[in-house]
Scaffold this motif. Structure first.
Motif, PDB file in Angstrom:
ATOM      1  N   SER A  44       0.858  -1.180  -0.119  1.00 15.83           N
ATOM      2  CA  SER A  44       0.134  -0.222  -0.004  1.00 15.83           C
ATOM      3  C   SER A  44       0.853   1.154   0.031  1.00 15.83           C
TER       4      SER A  44
ATOM      5  N   ASP B 169       0.688   5.794   1.192  1.00 15.38           N
ATOM      6  CA  ASP B 169      -0.039   6.610   1.709  1.00 15.38           C
ATOM      7  C   ASP B 169       0.471   8.121   1.252  1.00 15.38           C
TER       8      ASP B 169
ATOM      9  N   ASP C 125      -0.385  11.134   1.504  1.00 12.68           N
ATOM     10  CA  ASP C 125      -0.624  12.153   2.309  1.00 12.68           C
ATOM     11  C   ASP C 125       0.848  12.045   3.276  1.00 12.68           C
ATOM     12  N   GLN C 126       0.860  10.989   3.880  1.00 10.44           N
ATOM     13  CA  GLN C 126       1.945  10.924   4.788  1.00 10.44           C
ATOM     14  C   GLN C 126       3.398  10.585   3.962  1.00 10.44           C
TER      15      GLN C 126
ATOM     16  N   HIS D 134       4.085   1.219   2.263  1.00 11.89           N
ATOM     17  CA  HIS D 134       4.035   0.170   3.259  1.00 11.89           C
ATOM     18  C   HIS D 134       4.554  -1.108   2.504  1.00 11.89           C
TER      19      HIS D 134
ATOM     20  N   ASN E  83      -4.741   0.012  -3.034  1.00 13.96           N
ATOM     21  CA  ASN E  83      -4.388   0.783  -1.775  1.00 13.96           C
ATOM     22  C   ASN E  83      -3.297   1.681  -1.909  1.00 13.96           C
TER      23      ASN E  83
ATOM     24  N   GLY F 295      -4.054   4.739  -2.764  1.00 14.71           N
ATOM     25  CA  GLY F 295      -4.702   6.287  -2.624  1.00 14.71           C
ATOM     26  C   GLY F 295      -4.544   7.105  -3.726  1.00 14.71           C
TER      27      GLY F 295
END
Length: 365
Positions: free
Chosen positions: A85, A87, A89-90, A94, A252, A254
């Motif tokens: 996955s 992220d 935004d961050q 992962h 996953n 985003g």
């Protein structure tokens, strides 16, 4: 992060475009950045030579791009793991092992799969044609095993046809107890030109491949496949080559998707600033194209340049896909069919051309 801290550039996947990016970094490093490559395995198979490997013209080693050596030569870090996955935004990727890797700029080049998990029994008894690494390992084991060889390939596109001819050629050099069937719920090669369809159909027949059209496979069993009309077909090696399917984990990320593929604009940038996608896992919204490795090769210099620009804040460059390209199809033995701009030609000389193109590509690494 201080001004002197290197930017983190993460390449997710070891596809053809990313391999070429690493190659280019040998002569033109990314200033002020450290590159990390995430890939399940230290090598990445080259799709252009897969039919030749299946037919026995190339060794397994010749099929592989050595990502570990490439990374080492440019001072990059190779992480032998799988992304599960992202992220945006961050700014994290992962991994399957539970780790999370931060990035400033990232690019995704993970290819596609032909996994057919929705088909009952396929996950347990079938072999997806992609990812290539898994397929090539299982084919090698099957090809070198004892006993009769009965192969069924589900999916009658050009990839399925190439595999069928390559398998028939390889197996009939080993034993007389061989059957190779190519199955499609519609018409085989329906996405190809009339010229390509005519030639490849002749070659399938010459390779003694049994073509079955208008059939609906409803299950894969330990001994073969079952059709909707109740017919059972014996097979001890069932291959799934139907369609181009995105990897499940891309859901996953985003990122904005089109039918599961990462949407990118003219600069190859996704919906998240500083995150790019290339190769078969990407969907070019402005200039949609079929899934073909030639686009990944041409995307490599553009995505590298845009990784530089994303780091420095400079304007991004546009990628313009070619309108046509030389399509080369392996025909089992050391023969191939080539087509471009309506012209089609086949024979040993076309194979030699294809072999040279493929070897020249691999010799870069």
């Amino acid at each position: 992060m201080t001004q002197n801290t290197p930017k983190s550039v993460v390449l997710v996947g070891g596809g053809h475009a990313h391999a070429l990016v690493l190659h280019a970094l040998k002569t033109a490093p990314l200033a002020g950045a450290h590159v990390t490559v995430i890939n399940p395995g230290t090598t990445a198979p080259y799709s252009g030579m897969l039919p030749g490997f299946v037919a026995g013209h190339y060794t397994r080693r010749e099929l592989d791009i050595d990502l570990a050596t490439l990374a080492q030569k440019v001072g990059a870090t190779l992480i032998d793991n799988k992304a599960v996955s992202m992220d945006p935004d961050q700014k994290l990727v992962h991994l399957e092992n539970g780790a999370a890797l931060s990035y400033d700029v990232a690019s995704v080049d993970v290819g596609i799969t032909s996994r057919m998990d929705a088909l009952p029994g396929f996950k347990e008894h079938g072999v997806p044609a992609k990812p290539l690494g898994e397929f090539s390992r299982k084919w090698d084991a099957f090809r070198t095993s004892d006993g009769p060889k009965h192969v069924a390939i589900i999916g009658g596109g050009i990839a399925g046809a190439e595999l069928a001819m390559a398998m028939a050629f390889a197996l009939r050099n080993q034993t007389d107890l061989v059957s190779v069937r190519l199955l499609d719920r519609g018409q085989i090669l329906s996405a190809n030109s009339d010229k390509a369809q005519s030639r490849v159909r002749k070659e399938l027949s010459a390779n003694s491949v049994d073509v079955m059209e208008g059939v609906n496979v409803i299950a894969v069993t330990p001994t073969g496949i079952t059709l909707a009309d109740g017919t059972t077909i014996e097979a001890n090696f069932v291959v799934g080559a139907a369609g181009a399917t995105p990897h499940d984990w891309v859901q996953n990320t985003g990122l904005s998707l089109q039918d599961g593929f990462i949407k990118v604009d003219k600069t190859l940038q996704s919906s998240a600033q500083g995150v790019f996608a290339v190769g078969d896992c990407a969907h070019m919204t402005d200039n949609p194209r079929p899934k073909a490795g030639v686009y990944a090769v041409r995307q490599a210099p553009i995505v590298l340049q845009n990784l530089r620009h994303a780091i420095s804040g400079a304007p991004l460059e546009n990628y313009g896909p070619q309108s046509d390209y030389l399509k080369l199809v392996s025909l089992g033995g050391k023969r191939a069919f080539g087509e471009k701009r309506g012209w089609g030609f086949a024979g040993h000389l076309v194979w030699r051309l294809k072999d040279k193109i493929d070897r020249d590509f691999m010799n870069q690494f």
